[in-house]
Design a protein around this motif. Structure first.
Motif, PDB file in Angstrom:
ATOM      1  N   LEU A  26       8.659  20.512   9.534  1.00  0.00           N
ATOM      2  CA  LEU A  26       9.683  21.065   8.380  1.00  0.00           C
ATOM      3  C   LEU A  26       8.631  21.130   7.519  1.00  0.00           C
ATOM      4  O   LEU A  26       9.529  21.151   6.481  1.00  0.00           O
ATOM      5  N   GLU A  27       7.626  20.558   7.745  1.00  0.00           N
ATOM      6  CA  GLU A  27       7.055  19.746   6.335  1.00  0.00           C
ATOM      7  C   GLU A  27       7.917  18.954   5.424  1.00  0.00           C
ATOM      8  O   GLU A  27       8.262  19.352   4.132  1.00  0.00           O
ATOM      9  N   LEU A  28       8.717  18.200   5.860  1.00  0.00           N
ATOM     10  CA  LEU A  28       9.765  17.268   5.385  1.00  0.00           C
ATOM     11  C   LEU A  28       9.040  15.996   5.136  1.00  0.00           C
ATOM     12  O   LEU A  28       8.129  15.088   5.722  1.00  0.00           O
ATOM     13  N   ASN A  29       8.474  15.559   3.809  1.00  0.00           N
ATOM     14  CA  ASN A  29       8.259  14.483   3.123  1.00  0.00           C
ATOM     15  C   ASN A  29       9.442  13.869   2.256  1.00  0.00           C
ATOM     16  O   ASN A  29      10.291  13.468   2.564  1.00  0.00           O
ATOM     17  N   PRO A  30       8.740  12.362   2.410  1.00  0.00           N
ATOM     18  CA  PRO A  30       9.705  11.253   1.550  1.00  0.00           C
ATOM     19  C   PRO A  30       9.846  11.639   0.485  1.00  0.00           C
ATOM     20  O   PRO A  30       8.798  12.229  -0.362  1.00  0.00           O
ATOM     21  N   GLY A  31      11.505  11.837  -0.258  1.00  0.00           N
ATOM     22  CA  GLY A  31      11.602  12.176  -1.114  1.00  0.00           C
ATOM     23  C   GLY A  31      12.240  13.802  -1.433  1.00  0.00           C
ATOM     24  O   GLY A  31      13.246  13.927  -1.706  1.00  0.00           O
ATOM     25  N   ASP A  32      12.221  14.766  -0.422  1.00  0.00           N
ATOM     26  CA  ASP A  32      12.617  15.733   0.230  1.00  0.00           C
ATOM     27  C   ASP A  32      14.004  15.879  -0.139  1.00  0.00           C
ATOM     28  O   ASP A  32      14.275  14.755   0.738  1.00  0.00           O
ATOM     29  N   GLY A  33      14.614  16.769  -0.466  1.00  0.00           N
ATOM     30  CA  GLY A  33      16.160  17.045  -0.221  1.00  0.00           C
ATOM     31  C   GLY A  33      16.242  17.741   1.092  1.00  0.00           C
ATOM     32  O   GLY A  33      15.183  18.444   1.781  1.00  0.00           O
ATOM     33  N   VAL A  34      17.393  16.860   1.965  1.00  0.00           N
ATOM     34  CA  VAL A  34      18.252  17.989   2.594  1.00  0.00           C
ATOM     35  C   VAL A  34      19.462  18.239   2.636  1.00  0.00           C
ATOM     36  O   VAL A  34      20.276  17.520   2.366  1.00  0.00           O
ATOM     37  N   GLU A  35      19.759  19.138   2.853  1.00  0.00           N
ATOM     38  CA  GLU A  35      21.352  19.807   2.894  1.00  0.00           C
ATOM     39  C   GLU A  35      21.492  19.826   4.668  1.00  0.00           C
ATOM     40  O   GLU A  35      21.134  19.705   5.220  1.00  0.00           O
ATOM     41  N   ILE A  36      23.445  19.571   4.891  1.00  0.00           N
ATOM     42  CA  ILE A  36      23.569  19.139   5.447  1.00  0.00           C
ATOM     43  C   ILE A  36      24.778  19.752   5.510  1.00  0.00           C
ATOM     44  O   ILE A  36      26.264  20.230   4.372  1.00  0.00           O
ATOM     45  N   PHE A  37      25.299  20.604   6.769  1.00  0.00           N
ATOM     46  CA  PHE A  37      26.283  21.886   6.739  1.00  0.00           C
ATOM     47  C   PHE A  37      27.004  20.936   8.257  1.00  0.00           C
ATOM     48  O   PHE A  37      26.131  20.673   9.214  1.00  0.00           O
ATOM     49  N   VAL A  38      28.100  21.270   8.286  1.00  0.00           N
ATOM     50  CA  VAL A  38      29.027  21.146   9.696  1.00  0.00           C
ATOM     51  C   VAL A  38      29.196  22.714  10.442  1.00  0.00           C
ATOM     52  O   VAL A  38      30.222  23.663   9.552  1.00  0.00           O
ATOM     53  N   GLU A  39      29.611  23.417  11.048  1.00  0.00           N
ATOM     54  CA  GLU A  39      29.660  24.381  12.051  1.00  0.00           C
ATOM     55  C   GLU A  39      30.678  24.321  13.329  1.00  0.00           C
ATOM     56  O   GLU A  39      29.780  23.317  14.420  1.00  0.00           O
ATOM     57  N   LYS A  40      31.409  24.381  13.197  1.00  0.00           N
ATOM     58  CA  LYS A  40      32.700  24.072  14.571  1.00  0.00           C
ATOM     59  C   LYS A  40      32.195  22.363  14.989  1.00  0.00           C
ATOM     60  O   LYS A  40      32.094  21.395  14.016  1.00  0.00           O
ATOM     61  N   ASP A  41      31.646  21.876  15.647  1.00  0.00           N
ATOM     62  CA  ASP A  41      31.244  20.438  16.611  1.00  0.00           C
ATOM     63  C   ASP A  41      29.904  20.397  16.252  1.00  0.00           C
ATOM     64  O   ASP A  41      28.621  19.528  16.963  1.00  0.00           O
ATOM     65  N   LYS A  42      29.118  21.485  15.426  1.00  0.00           N
ATOM     66  CA  LYS A  42      27.485  20.649  14.765  1.00  0.00           C
ATOM     67  C   LYS A  42      27.406  20.278  13.253  1.00  0.00           C
ATOM     68  O   LYS A  42      27.647  20.221  12.581  1.00  0.00           O
ATOM     69  N   ILE A  43      25.515  18.962  13.680  1.00  0.00           N
ATOM     70  CA  ILE A  43      25.680  18.923  12.694  1.00  0.00           C
ATOM     71  C   ILE A  43      24.394  20.045  11.848  1.00  0.00           C
ATOM     72  O   ILE A  43      23.608  19.821  12.661  1.00  0.00           O
ATOM     73  N   ILE A  44      24.408  20.766  11.281  1.00  0.00           N
ATOM     74  CA  ILE A  44      23.140  21.209  10.693  1.00  0.00           C
ATOM     75  C   ILE A  44      22.441  20.463   9.221  1.00  0.00           C
ATOM     76  O   ILE A  44      23.176  20.758   8.391  1.00  0.00           O
ATOM     77  N   LEU A  45      20.350  20.207   9.799  1.00  0.00           N
ATOM     78  CA  LEU A  45      20.260  19.829   8.535  1.00  0.00           C
ATOM     79  C   LEU A  45      19.548  20.793   8.084  1.00  0.00           C
ATOM     80  O   LEU A  45      18.643  21.785   9.103  1.00  0.00           O
ATOM     81  N   GLN A  46      18.810  21.307   7.004  1.00  0.00           N
ATOM     82  CA  GLN A  46      18.262  21.717   6.473  1.00  0.00           C
ATOM     83  C   GLN A  46      17.736  21.067   5.315  1.00  0.00           C
ATOM     84  O   GLN A  46      17.395  21.169   4.446  1.00  0.00           O
ATOM     85  N   LYS A  47      16.077  21.700   5.536  1.00  0.00           N
ATOM     86  CA  LYS A  47      14.742  21.281   3.986  1.00  0.00           C
ATOM     87  C   LYS A  47      15.998  22.083   3.158  1.00  0.00           C
ATOM     88  O   LYS A  47      15.969  23.054   3.017  1.00  0.00           O
ATOM     89  N   TYR A  48      16.363  21.046   1.878  1.00  0.00           N
ATOM     90  CA  TYR A  48      16.525  21.582   0.544  1.00  0.00           C
ATOM     91  C   TYR A  48      15.773  22.952  -0.405  1.00  0.00           C
ATOM     92  O   TYR A  48      14.755  22.014  -0.127  1.00  0.00           O
ATOM     93  N   ALA A  49      16.314  24.086  -0.165  1.00  0.00           N
ATOM     94  CA  ALA A  49      14.934  24.982  -1.459  1.00  0.00           C
ATOM     95  C   ALA A  49      16.262  25.489  -2.811  1.00  0.00           C
ATOM     96  O   ALA A  49      17.293  25.857  -2.118  1.00  0.00           O
ATOM     97  N   PRO A  50      15.878  25.365  -3.531  1.00  0.00           N
ATOM     98  CA  PRO A  50      16.846  25.131  -5.134  1.00  0.00           C
ATOM     99  C   PRO A  50      16.845  26.920  -4.926  1.00  0.00           C
ATOM    100  O   PRO A  50      16.592  28.091  -4.698  1.00  0.00           O
TER     101      PRO A  50
END
Length: 79
Positions: A26-50
């Protein structure tokens, strides 16, 4: 959604470690932002993009008066 079959335990502070393979893919590097979503019983992490405050588009976003806006919405506002 693709299952990787990797299990991680949550520590006392509620943290988990993302495997290096996942971070690399996912090309996640130290200091990158990650968005957190909850969908029913799932936790979804997504690389933050403004994204644009008007249309939500994440491509071609600029900062205008401390707000993120895509060029298309900016052009539309100029009319």
């Amino acid at each position: 959604m693709k299952s990787l079959g990797i299990v991680r335990k949550i520590d006392e502070l509620g943290r988990i470690v993302l495997p290096i393979e996942t971070r690399r893919s996912l090309e996640l590097n130290p200091g990158d932002g990650v968005e957190i979503f909850v969908e029913k019983d799932k936790i979804i992490l997504q690389k933050y993009a403004p994204s644009c405050i008007f249309c939500g588009e994440a491509d071609d976003v600029i900062t205008f008066k401390n707000k993120r806006i895509c060029r298309a919405c900016l052009e539309e506002m100029k009319k």
